[in-house]
Design a protein around this motif. Structure first.
Motif, mmCIF file in Angstrom:
data_model
loop_
_atom_site.group_PDB
_atom_site.id
_atom_site.type_symbol
_atom_site.label_atom_id
_atom_site.label_comp_id
_atom_site.label_asym_id
_atom_site.label_seq_id
_atom_site.Cartn_x
_atom_site.Cartn_y
_atom_site.Cartn_z
ATOM 1 N N VAL A 174 0.845 -1.225 -0.134
ATOM 2 C CA VAL A 174 -0.064 -0.257 -0.159
ATOM 3 C C VAL A 174 0.866 1.574 -0.012
ATOM 4 C CG1 VAL A 174 -1.663 1.336 1.539
ATOM 5 C CG2 VAL A 174 -1.929 -1.159 0.926
ATOM 6 N N LEU A 175 1.828 1.422 0.815
ATOM 7 C CA LEU A 175 2.825 2.715 0.794
ATOM 8 C C LEU A 175 3.773 2.566 -0.558
ATOM 9 C CD1 LEU A 175 4.132 2.129 4.560
ATOM 10 C CD2 LEU A 175 2.060 3.373 3.852
ATOM 11 N N GLU A 176 4.125 1.379 -0.926
ATOM 12 C CA GLU A 176 5.139 1.504 -2.150
ATOM 13 C C GLU A 176 4.417 1.707 -3.361
ATOM 14 O OE1 GLU A 176 9.117 -1.006 -3.555
ATOM 15 O OE2 GLU A 176 7.516 -1.888 -2.407
ATOM 16 N N GLU A 177 3.216 1.105 -3.525
ATOM 17 C CA GLU A 177 2.505 0.932 -4.902
ATOM 18 C C GLU A 177 1.352 1.625 -5.147
ATOM 19 O OE1 GLU A 177 2.313 -0.785 -8.842
ATOM 20 O OE2 GLU A 177 3.948 -0.632 -7.310
ATOM 21 N N ILE A 178 0.498 1.862 -4.045
ATOM 22 C CA ILE A 178 -0.798 2.678 -3.875
ATOM 23 C C ILE A 178 -0.618 4.193 -3.652
ATOM 24 C CG2 ILE A 178 -3.041 2.266 -3.180
ATOM 25 C CD1 ILE A 178 -3.014 -0.532 -3.316
ATOM 26 N N TYR A 179 -0.149 4.207 -2.228
ATOM 27 C CA TYR A 179 -0.522 5.503 -1.699
ATOM 28 C C TYR A 179 0.804 6.114 -2.067
ATOM 29 C CZ TYR A 179 -2.009 8.840 1.712
ATOM 30 O OH TYR A 179 -2.702 9.996 2.404
ATOM 31 N N HIS A 180 2.144 5.656 -2.296
ATOM 32 C CA HIS A 180 3.394 6.252 -2.668
ATOM 33 C C HIS A 180 3.770 7.433 -1.642
ATOM 34 C CE1 HIS A 180 2.754 4.375 -6.595
ATOM 35 N NE2 HIS A 180 1.738 4.937 -6.625
ATOM 36 N N ASN A 181 3.496 6.908 -0.403
ATOM 37 C CA ASN A 181 4.122 7.911 0.710
ATOM 38 C C ASN A 181 4.046 7.322 2.119
ATOM 39 O OD1 ASN A 181 3.800 10.173 2.511
ATOM 40 N ND2 ASN A 181 3.055 11.346 1.131
ATOM 41 N N PHE A 182 5.147 7.444 2.805
ATOM 42 C CA PHE A 182 5.156 6.836 3.967
ATOM 43 C C PHE A 182 4.711 7.471 5.193
ATOM 44 C CE2 PHE A 182 7.725 4.258 1.145
ATOM 45 C CZ PHE A 182 7.833 3.136 1.856
ATOM 46 N N SER A 183 3.399 8.184 5.152
ATOM 47 C CA SER A 183 2.711 8.997 6.187
ATOM 48 C C SER A 183 2.507 8.191 7.515
ATOM 49 C CB SER A 183 1.519 9.456 5.799
ATOM 50 O OG SER A 183 0.765 10.164 6.828
ATOM 51 N N PRO A 184 2.935 8.928 8.586
ATOM 52 C CA PRO A 184 2.804 7.800 9.660
ATOM 53 C C PRO A 184 1.536 7.304 10.208
ATOM 54 C CG PRO A 184 4.117 9.913 10.175
ATOM 55 C CD PRO A 184 3.624 9.955 8.870
ATOM 56 N N LEU A 185 0.517 8.046 9.903
ATOM 57 C CA LEU A 185 -0.710 7.617 10.059
ATOM 58 C C LEU A 185 -1.288 6.649 9.126
ATOM 59 C CD1 LEU A 185 -3.050 10.933 10.871
ATOM 60 C CD2 LEU A 185 -2.449 8.979 12.318
ATOM 61 N N VAL A 186 -0.741 6.592 7.891
ATOM 62 C CA VAL A 186 -1.103 5.699 6.917
ATOM 63 C C VAL A 186 -0.549 4.217 7.158
ATOM 64 C CG1 VAL A 186 -0.928 5.056 4.425
ATOM 65 C CG2 VAL A 186 -1.458 7.522 5.176
ATOM 66 N N TRP A 187 0.692 4.383 7.783
ATOM 67 C CA TRP A 187 1.332 3.060 7.948
ATOM 68 C C TRP A 187 0.684 2.388 9.209
ATOM 69 C CZ3 TRP A 187 3.851 1.875 12.183
ATOM 70 C CH2 TRP A 187 4.672 2.715 12.864
ATOM 71 N N ILE A 188 0.415 3.251 10.211
ATOM 72 C CA ILE A 188 -0.196 2.898 11.478
ATOM 73 C C ILE A 188 -1.492 2.136 11.136
ATOM 74 C CG2 ILE A 188 -1.195 3.532 13.371
ATOM 75 C CD1 ILE A 188 0.780 5.495 13.883
ATOM 76 N N SER A 189 -2.301 2.751 10.116
ATOM 77 C CA SER A 189 -3.435 2.343 10.047
ATOM 78 C C SER A 189 -3.418 0.855 9.064
ATOM 79 C CB SER A 189 -4.457 3.227 9.047
ATOM 80 O OG SER A 189 -5.525 2.770 8.638
ATOM 81 N N ALA A 190 -2.608 1.041 8.065
ATOM 82 C CA ALA A 190 -2.293 -0.199 7.200
ATOM 83 C C ALA A 190 -1.599 -1.165 7.931
ATOM 84 C CB ALA A 190 -1.473 0.225 6.030
ATOM 85 N N LEU A 191 -0.934 -1.134 8.933
ATOM 86 C CA LEU A 191 -0.165 -2.174 9.633
ATOM 87 C C LEU A 191 -1.345 -2.682 10.640
ATOM 88 C CD1 LEU A 191 2.174 -4.195 10.050
ATOM 89 C CD2 LEU A 191 3.074 -2.300 11.936
ATOM 90 N N THR A 192 -2.007 -1.864 11.166
ATOM 91 C CA THR A 192 -2.922 -2.312 12.091
ATOM 92 C C THR A 192 -4.040 -3.358 11.563
ATOM 93 O OG1 THR A 192 -2.363 -0.514 13.633
ATOM 94 C CG2 THR A 192 -4.434 -1.647 14.218
ATOM 95 N N SER A 193 -4.594 -2.689 10.560
ATOM 96 C CA SER A 193 -5.877 -3.608 9.789
ATOM 97 C C SER A 193 -5.334 -4.692 9.062
ATOM 98 C CB SER A 193 -6.574 -2.438 9.082
ATOM 99 O OG SER A 193 -5.441 -1.876 8.074
ATOM 100 N N ALA A 194 -4.151 -4.693 8.602
ATOM 101 C CA ALA A 194 -3.527 -5.606 7.889
ATOM 102 C C ALA A 194 -3.274 -6.933 8.991
ATOM 103 C CB ALA A 194 -2.182 -5.570 7.056
#
Length: 506
Positions: A174-194
């Protein structure tokens, strides 16, 4: 000791846990339905090889399924294909879709298309299912802007995680291919839900990795030149795959006597001979990958399988049916790796015992080339296989294939498919406010410039500079440094335009 957790991060964690549970249940049900329907389809095809009554039944069933799924796509074109370009467009502000029709139609259409034996993957639909659940939950809570995007991105990671039981790789994808950004809130949400959705999925499918491949022999350093050779070939083969995939819509348009929504008839009818002759070849391909690694097929079997899977994965995806290319890509990579070892073994250049190793390496290399996401490829195969022993050879093959495809002018496949979906980037000087995060990389042209000396696009406003854990309120004299993240506000429809502007000068 005083423990302090920011309200935004706490709410993000709680929302991510909730959607992770929900997506885990939905995608696990999706996987189970596909697996059971595929087993039924393969059984009927085996019966059809000896009885014309069963053959006639298959023809009738496939025509009915083609029309049903075609109608779903006709009424909601957003469910067409893998769904990953749609999510990428949605996160960049280029594309929007209503979540509920996509959820139930993608779920139903994906089961019917993939479960009937078409050579499509479950991972793309799973990602889109997860993303629309995140979107639906954000709309229920009346979230907008970055809060909404965070839940959509987290939902996408949860969908892929439940599909492949690979939470770390799903987050990175999601960070590398879809969102193209390592925003802290995004990776927290992505990792938690994953992680949460993966836990739910494991309760359905058990702890055995999706691609549990046993390989007792580690590759000696003296044979590492094979990894370079394999990576080069995978890069070339990956570019061929990209070119074919991006021209599928043009080729299908030549079938002028059928409306677009009835192009579904083409794969549903043409797959019948394959199903009768080789029923085990049907479906996304994960069972094919493990079978190849465990049985060491002969050269002609592998070559035939490679040609059939390549052609029919194109025919299936190009029709616009709901289904992905992720798993078919991994399957093609696995076959190619086995074929490479088969050829080299006949030339006495490698021992055939290393075939399972090269099945694993080639999957990572082929996906790294086509998706131009080498980190995701390495982690994904590591989690799917369930072993850390092959990290070094995976990295060599993935990087080599990536470089070769880059030299050939290839772009990330999902980004290219998004450009076909949304051909032009147009400014929208109205609508709700949103924000864009611009990471400043080492060597950027913005490095050392004061804010007043930067050419800012119209309809944009720099509101903050995030430097480490601190947020700086900018002034004209503020100097940009590598590692900074610029927080820029604009209208929602301008997000992609702003990002593209800074991509050129960053």
């Amino acid at each position: 000791m005083h423990l302090k957790i920011e309200d935004t991060r706490l709410s993000t964690l709680l929302n991510s846990i909730f959607i992770g549970i929900l997506i885990g249940l939905i995608v696990s049900t999706f996987r189970l339905a596909i697996e059971h329907l595929l087993e039924i389809s393969q059984s009927i095809y085996r019966l059809a090889s000896s009885s014309w009554h069963w053959l006639a039944l298959i023809v009738v069933i496939n025509i009915i399924l083609a029309v049903l799924v075609g109608l779903l796509v006709k009424t909601s074109p957003q469910i067409s294909g893998s769904g990953i370009p749609q999510i990428e467009g949605q996160l960049s502000g280029e594309y929007e879709e209503k979540w509920w029709p996509v959820l139930w139609k993608k779920f139903t259409g994906g089961i019917l298309a993939i479960g009937s034996g078409l050579m499509l993957g479950r991972e793309g639909p799973s990602i889109q299912l997860g993303a629309v659940v995140g979107q639906g939950w954000s709309e229920t809570l009346h979230y907008s802007g970055s809060q909404r995007r965070v839940l959509i991105a987290g939902g996408a990671a949860a969908g892929l995680s439940a599909a492949f039981n690979a939470p770390i790789a799903s987050t990175l994808f999601v960070l590398e291919e879809i969102y193209h950004n390592f925003s802290p809130l995004v990776w927290i949400s992505a990792l938690t839900s994953a992680v949460v959705s993966n836990f739910v999925s494991l309760n359905f499918f058990g702890l055995t990795p999706v691609l549990a491949i046993r390989y007792p022999h580690s590759l000696p350093l003296g044979l590492y030149w094979h990894l370079i050779a394999l990576g080069i070939l995978l890069g070339l083969f990956g570019r061929l795959y990209q070119l074919c995939t991006l021209n599928l819509k043009k080729w299908y348009q030549k079938i002028s006597f059928l409306p677009r929504w009835l192009h579904s008839l083409v794969p549903f009818i043409t797959i019948i001979p394959i199903g009768i002759l080789w029923p085990s070849y049907l479906g996304g391909g994960n069972s094919i990958i493990t079978a190849i690694a465990n049985k060491n097929p002969i050269f002609m079997t592998l070559f035939t399988l490679l040609i059939i899977r390549f052609i029919f994965s194109m025919v299936s995806y190009g029709s616009g049916l709901p289904g992905g290319i992720f798993l078919p890509i991994l399957t093609l990579g696995a076959i190619f790796g086995a074929l490479y070892v088969s050829i080299m073994a006949n030339l006495n250049l490698i021992d055939i015992h290393y075939l399972p190793n090269f099945v694993i390496y080639a999957m990572a290399g082929y996906f790294a080339a086509i998706g131009k996401a080498p980190f995701t490829a390495i982690l994904l195969i590591t989690e799917m296989v369930g072993s850390l022993q092959h990290l070094m050879p995976l990295a060599v093959v993935a990087l080599t294939a990536y470089i070769v495809l880059d030299l050939l002018g290839g772009e990330p496949i999902y980004e290219s498919l998004l450009h076909q979906l949304v051909p032009t980037i147009t400014a929208t000087p109205s609508g709700p406010q949103d924000r864009v995060e611009i990471p400043i990389v080492e060597g950027s042209k913005l490095d050392g410039l004061a804010v007043r000396n930067i050419s800012w696009p119209k309809e944009s406003l720099l509101i903050s500079i995030r430097r480490g854990s601190n947020s700086i309120i900018p002034s004209g004299d503020s100097v940009i440094k590598p590692g900074d993240t610029l927080i820029v506000t604009t209208h929602r429809g301008n997000r992609k335009k702003i990002a593209a502007h800074f991509a050129k000068i960053n």
